[in-house]
Design an enzyme around this catalytic site. Structure first.
Site, PDB file in Angstrom:
ATOM      1  N   HIS A 112      67.382  75.443 -24.534  1.00  0.00           N
ATOM      2  CA  HIS A 112      68.164  74.209 -24.471  1.00  0.00           C
ATOM      3  C   HIS A 112      67.628  73.157 -25.439  1.00  0.00           C
ATOM      4  O   HIS A 112      66.938  72.210 -25.046  1.00  0.00           O
ATOM      5  CB  HIS A 112      68.191  73.677 -23.042  1.00  0.00           C
ATOM      6  CG  HIS A 112      69.115  74.440 -22.159  1.00  0.00           C
ATOM      7  ND1 HIS A 112      69.014  74.443 -20.783  1.00  0.00           N
ATOM      8  CD2 HIS A 112      70.185  75.230 -22.448  1.00  0.00           C
ATOM      9  CE1 HIS A 112      69.979  75.202 -20.274  1.00  0.00           C
ATOM     10  NE2 HIS A 112      70.686  75.694 -21.272  1.00  0.00           N
TER      11      HIS A 112
ATOM     12  N   GLU B 122      69.486  79.371 -15.368  1.00  0.00           N
ATOM     13  CA  GLU B 122      68.433  80.149 -14.711  1.00  0.00           C
ATOM     14  C   GLU B 122      68.785  80.419 -13.252  1.00  0.00           C
ATOM     15  O   GLU B 122      68.568  81.520 -12.737  1.00  0.00           O
ATOM     16  CB  GLU B 122      67.089  79.424 -14.794  1.00  0.00           C
ATOM     17  CG  GLU B 122      65.949  80.253 -14.224  1.00  0.00           C
ATOM     18  CD  GLU B 122      64.616  79.538 -14.205  1.00  0.00           C
ATOM     19  OE1 GLU B 122      63.816  79.827 -13.291  1.00  0.00           O
ATOM     20  OE2 GLU B 122      64.367  78.701 -15.093  1.00  0.00           O
TER      21      GLU B 122
END
Length: 330
Positions: A57, A143
């Site tokens: 990210h 995740e």
């Protein structure tokens, strides 16, 4: 207080500033491995290399890899039939994704962080032993989606807050286990686990803390410097969980104002007027070049002294996929 520029004798009107630079900061071993996998795949197989979801990210990292020939997609059905490598991001994927890739005979390179994979294995083990699984994490984070997707629908219950922990009703209180996202606030997670343990004394905890070493180390470094800073900058992206947690940790540790900044161009300079001490750290997916860029921006406006504050040394490295191990390091 101002000084004299000894190189040309002119008076330097820039105010003084002490910059406390947190260490460890920036790339962790899992992020470094994931980026290497994309770069080595491009070097070995040529462009394009497809990447499912942002490899990590950070916009700067993603744009840099795009410029080298990586193509980012959110789902496999966006990828045409191809022999090109398909890389799964560091955050991990639900089991259905590699299954779909196998059904299409795709060439997959899995960049899932090994510490995330450890949580996946743990979830499967606990489920196989008959436990009902609680996952402490943030809804919608890739995740969390990946970890939840290791087990059948409904097998994992997401706990985001203490309130969630207090209202959860298990099927069998003595057969309850908890796992966590790897990038959470250490302190918040302890509070949630404590609330669960108060209600369910038999709660099975991870054999080893699920929050990764890098997340813990970066939060500890911020706690060390935050009380001494007028402002704190966390270099990172707004969709980076570990970076957002660093902002929260800094303010809780005593810094009057902490903020997430991606690039030097985003700095809101009026917010830094009159400060004497600035803390800087970087999330686990932020490259050091962005930290340097922000320090240089402050040096242009302040007579800045940079002091590194180190709270831990990190020497962890993870193996690359077998297909890329013979490649020379980039």
């Amino acid at each position: 207080m101002t000084g004299t520029d000894k190189t040309n004798g002119r008076h330097d009107h820039r105010p003084p500033l002490t910059i406390y630079l947190a260490a460890p900061r920036g790339f962790c071993a899992g992020v470094d491995r994931a980026i290497q996998i994309v770069e080595l795949a491009l070097a070995k197989y040529g462009a394009p290399v497809y990447v499912r979801h942002e490899i990590v990210h950070n916009r700067y990292v993603v744009e840099s890899l795009k410029a080298k020939g990586a193509i980012f997609v959110e789902e496999l059905d966006e990828i045409p039939d191809t022999d090109a490598p398909i890389v799964f991001s560091a955050h991990g994927v639900p089991k259905a994704v590699p299954e779909a890739a196998r059904s299409r005979r795709m060439f997959v390179l899995d960049a899932t962080c090994p510490l995330v994979s450890k949580v996946h294995v743990e979830a499967e083990r606990l489920y196989g032993e008959g436990y009902e699984i609680l996952l402490i994490g943030h809804e919608g984070h890739p995740e969390v989606i990946g970890t939840t997707g290791q087990l059948p629908p409904g097998a994992v219950h997401l706990i985001e807050t203490i309130a969630d922990a207090e209202r959860f009703t298990p099927r069998l209180p003595d057969w309850l286990a908890v796992i966590t996202q790897t990038t959470l606030s250490v302190d918040d997670t302890k509070e949630i686990v404590h609330a669960l343990k108060e209600r369910f004394p038999a709660l099975a905890l991870p054999r080893k803390d699920d929050i990764c070493y890098a997340t813990t180390n970066r939060q500890d470094a911020v706690k060390r410097i935050a009380p001494h800073c007028d402002r704190m900058i966390v270099v990172g992206s707004p969709n980076s969980s570990n970076s957002l947690r660093l902002v929260e940790v800094a303010e809780r540790a005593g810094c009057p104002r902490a903020m997430l900044i991606q690039r030097a161009a985003e700095i809101d300079w009026p917010l830094f007027r009159g400060i004497g001490r600035l803390g800087i750290t970087a999330g686990a997916s932020a490259p050091e070049i962005l930290v340097d860029e922000i320090i240089d921006a402050f040096k242009a406006r302040f007579t800045a002294e940079v002091k590194s504050v180190t709270t831990a040394e990190e020497e962890i490295a993870f193996k690359l996929p077998r297909e890329l191990r013979e490649m020379p390091a980039l």
